[in-house]
Motif scaffolding. Sequence first.
Motif, PDB file in Angstrom:
ATOM      1  N   VAL A 155       0.839  -1.189   0.000  1.00 56.45           N
ATOM      2  CA  VAL A 155       0.000   0.000   0.000  1.00 56.45           C
ATOM      3  C   VAL A 155       0.879   1.245   0.000  1.00 56.45           C
ATOM      4  N   ALA A 156       0.560   2.158  -0.906  1.00 56.77           N
ATOM      5  CA  ALA A 156       1.205   3.473  -0.944  1.00 56.77           C
ATOM      6  C   ALA A 156       0.080   4.492  -1.149  1.00 56.77           C
ATOM      7  N   PRO A 157      -0.427   5.084  -0.047  1.00 61.97           N
ATOM      8  CA  PRO A 157      -1.516   6.048  -0.185  1.00 61.97           C
ATOM      9  C   PRO A 157      -1.078   7.263  -1.012  1.00 61.97           C
ATOM     10  N   GLU A 158      -2.029   7.840  -1.698  1.00 62.60           N
ATOM     11  CA  GLU A 158      -1.754   8.992  -2.561  1.00 62.60           C
ATOM     12  C   GLU A 158      -1.177  10.159  -1.770  1.00 62.60           C
ATOM     13  N   LYS A 159      -0.064  10.690  -2.271  1.00 66.75           N
ATOM     14  CA  LYS A 159       0.609  11.871  -1.709  1.00 66.75           C
ATOM     15  C   LYS A 159       0.915  11.760  -0.220  1.00 66.75           C
ATOM     16  N   SER A 160       1.161  10.527   0.259  1.00 67.94           N
ATOM     17  CA  SER A 160       1.398  10.308   1.685  1.00 67.94           C
ATOM     18  C   SER A 160       2.871  10.378   2.075  1.00 67.94           C
ATOM     19  N   GLY A 161       3.760  10.062   1.132  1.00 70.88           N
ATOM     20  CA  GLY A 161       5.176  10.045   1.448  1.00 70.88           C
ATOM     21  C   GLY A 161       5.647   8.754   2.097  1.00 70.88           C
ATOM     22  N   PHE A 162       4.817   7.714   2.112  1.00 71.56           N
ATOM     23  CA  PHE A 162       5.236   6.428   2.672  1.00 71.56           C
ATOM     24  C   PHE A 162       4.556   5.283   1.926  1.00 71.56           C
ATOM     25  N   ALA A 163       5.125   4.108   2.112  1.00 73.91           N
ATOM     26  CA  ALA A 163       4.537   2.865   1.598  1.00 73.91           C
ATOM     27  C   ALA A 163       4.723   1.789   2.658  1.00 73.91           C
ATOM     28  N   VAL A 164       3.775   0.896   2.749  1.00 66.18           N
ATOM     29  CA  VAL A 164       3.883  -0.249   3.652  1.00 66.18           C
ATOM     30  C   VAL A 164       3.630  -1.520   2.848  1.00 66.18           C
ATOM     31  N   SER A 165       4.262  -2.600   3.292  1.00 69.17           N
ATOM     32  CA  SER A 165       4.054  -3.888   2.643  1.00 69.17           C
ATOM     33  C   SER A 165       4.298  -4.975   3.681  1.00 69.17           C
ATOM     34  N   GLY A 166       3.870  -6.167   3.374  1.00 70.82           N
ATOM     35  CA  GLY A 166       4.098  -7.279   4.282  1.00 70.82           C
ATOM     36  C   GLY A 166       3.081  -8.372   4.109  1.00 70.82           C
ATOM     37  N   GLN A 167       2.920  -9.151   5.172  1.00 68.39           N
ATOM     38  CA  GLN A 167       1.962 -10.243   5.155  1.00 68.39           C
ATOM     39  C   GLN A 167       1.450 -10.491   6.574  1.00 68.39           C
ATOM     40  N   ILE A 168       0.151 -10.635   6.681  1.00 64.39           N
ATOM     41  CA  ILE A 168      -0.532 -10.930   7.942  1.00 64.39           C
ATOM     42  C   ILE A 168      -1.233 -12.278   7.739  1.00 64.39           C
ATOM     43  N   SER A 169      -1.280 -13.115   8.774  1.00 65.21           N
ATOM     44  CA  SER A 169      -1.966 -14.399   8.625  1.00 65.21           C
ATOM     45  C   SER A 169      -2.662 -14.796   9.920  1.00 65.21           C
ATOM     46  N   GLN A 170      -3.532 -15.774   9.789  1.00 61.32           N
ATOM     47  CA  GLN A 170      -4.258 -16.287  10.953  1.00 61.32           C
ATOM     48  C   GLN A 170      -4.753 -17.693  10.631  1.00 61.32           C
ATOM     49  N   VAL A 171      -4.612 -18.595  11.590  1.00 65.03           N
ATOM     50  CA  VAL A 171      -5.151 -19.942  11.452  1.00 65.03           C
ATOM     51  C   VAL A 171      -6.579 -19.920  11.995  1.00 65.03           C
ATOM     52  N   VAL A 172      -7.504 -20.479  11.206  1.00 61.61           N
ATOM     53  CA  VAL A 172      -8.905 -20.538  11.612  1.00 61.61           C
ATOM     54  C   VAL A 172      -9.454 -21.936  11.382  1.00 61.61           C
TER      55      VAL A 172
END
Length: 133
Positions: free
Chosen positions: A61-78
Amino acid sequence: MQTKKDPITVDAFHYDRVSPDVEPQQNIQVSLVTISEEDPYLQEADLSAGNIYQIVTPFQVAPEKSGFAVSGQISQVVQLLDFFGEPSEINQKDMMKLSRPLIEYIETLTYQVTAVALNRGVQLQFTAQANED
């Protein structure tokens, strides 16, 4: 759909400062992965109660005109109680319910990291969109 859930796991989370002119991006994928029969987790599970899956949510994710980006992975066992079918048999509405806590986790992590890194928290608000098949 009744479930039994393990805690959400942050498999990876990466924050970068980027130019405010960087191309905006919102790429969040949600998939339900069958846990391998050899996985030690299944040795202690009651499989007669329902199938067990891992929800995996990679994101960039890189929000418009925010000056930052985030990335990664989240998980959960269900464990989907009283469900013995395939992941493809789960309807879109139930998938949205199952994945929403993971999406909220991405929103919360991003807010907390930007509050420290930028001295202002940036609130992301993702809305689910159904796949058009």
